[in-house]
Design an enzyme around this catalytic site. Structure first.
Site, short mmCIF file in Angstrom:
data_model
loop_
_atom_site.label_atom_id
_atom_site.label_comp_id
_atom_site.label_asym_id
_atom_site.label_seq_id
_atom_site.Cartn_x
_atom_site.Cartn_y
_atom_site.Cartn_z
CG ASP A 138 -1.89 -1.14 1.25
OD1 ASP A 138 -2.21 -1.66 0.17
OD2 ASP A 138 -2.32 -1.52 2.36
CE LYS A 139 0.26 8.60 -0.90
NZ LYS A 139 -0.74 9.68 -1.06
#
Length: 327
Positions: A138-139
């Site tokens: 995830d970012k």
């Protein structure tokens, strides 16, 4: 990596009756079945010098000839982005991804992603689907990712992930006091109402298994080590929230921060303003696609998680060293 693939081989009689694409996938395992099917349809993989269809049956004894050029796999542009390279050879690239870096371009992030940085760092990755990215973070999750620099390496890594032989371990700071380790075996799918979220589903989800163990307890938080058996979107974040121990700073699944009684202003601020989910991909192990050797990498905790842990330890040392009851 060369841009041209040239191969010639004979179909063994034991493969009589098999489809061309099925036999090709067994005989040429360095490339995915989908890619081989594309080459067959384009006339670049021929049978006895003639074009064929993927579904055509073989009799055994035919000569397969492959003459194909590796075309760019996407239209993304290279960009100079700071990459923390942990390991690199002719087939693999291991990155310690910083928090805040999106892995792959999408509607809201057309560039400035890890993929754009990979293309700048290694231009030949334009010939590999998704620039060699075989799994994602995830970012706002930091830590280790492996990237394939060749098609054979990509095929190997995808198969290792499918067979669950890639070891991925994460450090996470969870809310609440966890008394012991365990396993969450709960299927995950898209949330019924909020399409930005994933959720544990009774019906229609994909199998998801997370193992966790306690590394360090605090008055109202726990440092845990999570090991993925599967790799679903947001898996650790969803599973920890499912057992009522969401990750600190998680904007989707975390809820309100849990504060120890009489916590110092510094700890209150540290918990309330932690800028992301406190999750870091700390350990990665796999079999090297070329040598067959077991490879292992580790990445230290990033500064923001280290600072938060120090605040939690200080809180324990201030004479209030009994963790709260689990919850």
């Amino acid at each position: 990596m060369t841009d041209q693939v040239e191969l010639e081989l004979e179909v063994p009689t034991s493969m009589a009756g098999q489809r061309l694409d099925q036999a090709a996938a067994e005989l040429i395992p360095d490339y995915s079945r989908a890619r081989l099917q594309g080459w067959i349809r384009a006339g670049q993989l021929t049978v006895d010098g003639r074009a064929a269809r993927p579904r055509d049956k073989l009799f055994g004894g035919e000569r397969l000839q492959l003459s194909a050029e590796l075309e760019p796999a996407g239209e993304w542009r290279p960009q100079q982005i700071d990459l923390r390279v942990v390991y690199e050879d002719t087939s693999l690239l291991v990155i310690d991804k910083q928090p805040g870096l999106v892995v792959h371009p999408a509607a809201g992030n057309p560039d400035g992603t890890l993929l754009n940085g990979l293309l700048y760092h290694c231009p030949s990755l334009e010939k590999i689907p998704r620039a060699g990215i075989v799994h994602r973070l995830d970012k706002d999750t930091s830590g280790l990712m492996v990237v394939a620099k060749t098609l054979p390496a990509q095929t190997s890594l995808v198969e290792q992930l499918k067979q669950r032989t890639v070891s991925r371990q994460y450090d996470a700071i969870a809310q609440g006091v966890i008394t012991g380790g365990g396993t969450v075996d709960a299927a995950i799918g898209r949330h019924r109402q909020n399409r930005l979220k994933m959720a544990v589903l009774d019906h229609g989800g994909k199998e998801a298994i997370t193992h966790y163990r306690v590394e360090e307890r605090f008055r109202a938080h726990t440092l845990v080590r999570c090991q993925l058996e599967t790799g679903r979107t947001h898996q650790i974040r969803v599973h920890m929230a499912h057992i009522r121990h969401p990750l600190v700073g998680d904007p989707l699944y975390g809820g309100r921060p849990r504060l120890p009684p009489e916590a110092s202003p510094e700890l209150v601020q540290g918990l309330q303003q932690f800028p992301r989910q406190a999750l870091h991909a700390a350990e990665l192990a796999l079999v090297h696609p070329d040598t067959g050797r077991e490879m292992h990498w580790s990445a230290p905790l990033p500064a923001d998680m280290l600072q938060l842990l120090e605040l939690l330890r200080t809180d324990m040392r201030r004479g209030r060293n009994t963790p709260l009851t689990a919850g």
